[in-house]
Design an enzyme around this catalytic site. Structure first.
Site, PDB file in Angstrom:
ATOM      1  CB  SER A  17      35.874  32.386  41.436  1.00  0.00           C
ATOM      2  OG  SER A  17      34.746  32.361  40.594  1.00  0.00           O
ATOM      3  CE  LYS A  20      36.729  32.335  37.116  1.00  0.00           C
ATOM      4  NZ  LYS A  20      35.645  32.042  38.054  1.00  0.00           N
ATOM      5  CB  SER A 251      36.041  36.367  38.646  1.00  0.00           C
ATOM      6  OG  SER A 251      35.887  35.135  39.316  1.00  0.00           O
ATOM      7  CE  LYS A 358      39.245  34.579  40.514  1.00  0.00           C
ATOM      8  NZ  LYS A 358      38.131  35.310  41.170  1.00  0.00           N
TER       9      LYS A 358
END
Length: 415
Positions: A17, A20, A251, A358
């Site tokens: 992720s 992202k 997320s 993140k």
């Protein structure tokens, strides 16, 4: 611009992720932090046309407000059908890396230009009298949703809820049992057709607000809005930088895919697809001086076995968020805060809110990238710790956290 530590930083790893971050920075740089998604209602003859432009954040309350405006203006009178126009995106609903198979898990929700509630619906299950079927409610109310099977009240097999596509409907298949006296159970599952799901929910809201004696909502089909049609009502999303909090703080895969396809649509003029979205992101990547060979991705969210990026390139990209006046600088508050809101709420709790980042986790992959700041916020270090391979995820996270704590200690030692 100076590397304090670099261990295999030029090699390519699956970022999960952390992808992202790439999608989000490309979006604010190309569309602007204040970009807003629009959802519009038009009328042509006896039809209301609901037009989507990719809003990932549209919720039932927003759809209710649109329906209320239509009814308040009397524009619903004489309407015999509702058309949904989701032509801003290409017809495919599942991008590479996703599958239409499985139990309908919400994190694999399909994408569409007209979407509602992250393209998921919720089954709320309540036990009744022992031996009798449990009560099951589906929300939001939409004729696109159907129930099949039942949940028994009492002892029995473990409760199971699966959603699947069946002839332009989303069918929730129910099985198993729920003990008498058990608290209500909620299960969120993806829908099959985002446009029809949203259109039928809109039709139901119109029926309720118009206080119609007709027991059935208006029929819903697909159609294109003609260029000459005028807007009767319009909903604008929050600014893009706020919408992205769903993707970066929590997320949400769906948000990232919607934004990737919106980039494809806005940058190419063709219906938004994963292909046009990738081209837009790669163009921005190159424009920032990053090597295209350092980025390979399937989709906007990082739910992929094939995506690769170098930690060094991720840190170089994150540096853009520290450049004064850059669009990417507006993203910093939308990243998860260590010990605060988002996916870092239970990690690095002693960092006094000085770390934003993140996370990323899929089987065999653990990722953490972000920015660690000095106490006064004037100095900062970007970091990316990508771990690919076997081993307990908890161990990988401890390694990542120790690296970040070392960065904070370094910042504290600097005069």
């Amino acid at each position: 611009g100076r590397a304090l530590f670099d261990h295999r930083g030029a090699e390519h790893y699956n970022p999960a992720s952390n992808q992202k971050l790439v999608t989000a920075i490309a979006a604010v740089e190309l569309l602007g932090p204040d970009y807003r998604f629009a959802t519009r209602v038009l009328r042509v003859d006896d039809a209301l046309i609901l037009v989507g432009e990719g809003d990932p954040s549209l919720q039932l309350a927003d759809l209710h407000a649109l329906a209320s405006d239509i009814v308040a203006a009397g524009a619903h009178r004489g309407v015999r059908q509702i058309l949904v126009d989701d032509s801003a995106f290409s017809p495919e609903r599942y991008g590479p890396g996703y599958s239409a198979q499985g139990d309908g898990a919400s994190y694999t929700a399909p994408s569409g230009a007209l979407s509602l509630a992250f393209n998921t619906a919720v089954a709320t299950i309540r036990p009744t009298t022992p031996g009798q079927p449990a009560s099951v409610d589906l929300t939001p109310a939409s004729a696109h949703l159907r129930l099949q099977g039942e949940i028994r009240t009492g002892r029995g097999r473990e409760l199971r809820v699966v959603s699947r596509d069946a002839d332009d409907l989303t069918v929730f298949e129910l099985d198993g049992a729920l003990p008498a006296g058990h608290a209500p159970v909620t299960v969120r599952r993806r829908v099959a057709d985002p446009g029809l799901f949203t259109g039928h929910a809109f039709a139901e809201l119109l029926r309720q607000l118009a206080d119609s004696t007709d027991a059935t909502p208006l029929p819903v089909t697909r159609g294109r809005a003609p260029a000459h049609a005028r807007d009767l009502a319009i909903h604008h999303s929050a600014p893009l930088v706020q919408v992205l909090a769903s993707s970066l703080k929590f997320s949400n895969n769906f948000t990232s895919e919607q934004i990737l396809r919106t980039l494809g649509w806005r940058m190419s003029g063709a219906p938004g697809s994963w292909h046009t979205g990738r081209l837009a992101v790669l163009a921005l990547w190159s424009a920032l001086g990053l090597d295209p060979a350092d980025l390979e991705f399937e989709n906007g969210a990082g739910l992929s076995r094939h995506g690769r990026v170098s930690p060094r390139a991720l840190v170089a990209l994150l540096a853009r968020t520290r450049e004064q006046g850059s669009p990417a600088a507006a993203l910093m508050p939308t990243l998860a805060s260590a010990g605060g809101e988002g996916t870092l709420r239970r990690r690095l709790t002693a960092s006094d809110g000085r770390v934003r980042g993140k996370t990323g986790t899929i089987s065999g992959v653990s990722a953490l990238s972000g920015v660690a700041a000095s106490a006064d916020g004037r100095a900062a270090l970007g970091f990316s710790v990508l771990i690919n391979g076997d081993g307990p995820a908890t161990h990988h996270r401890r390694v990542q956290d120790r690296v970040v704590l070392a960065l904070l200690a370094h910042l504290d030692r600097k005069p």
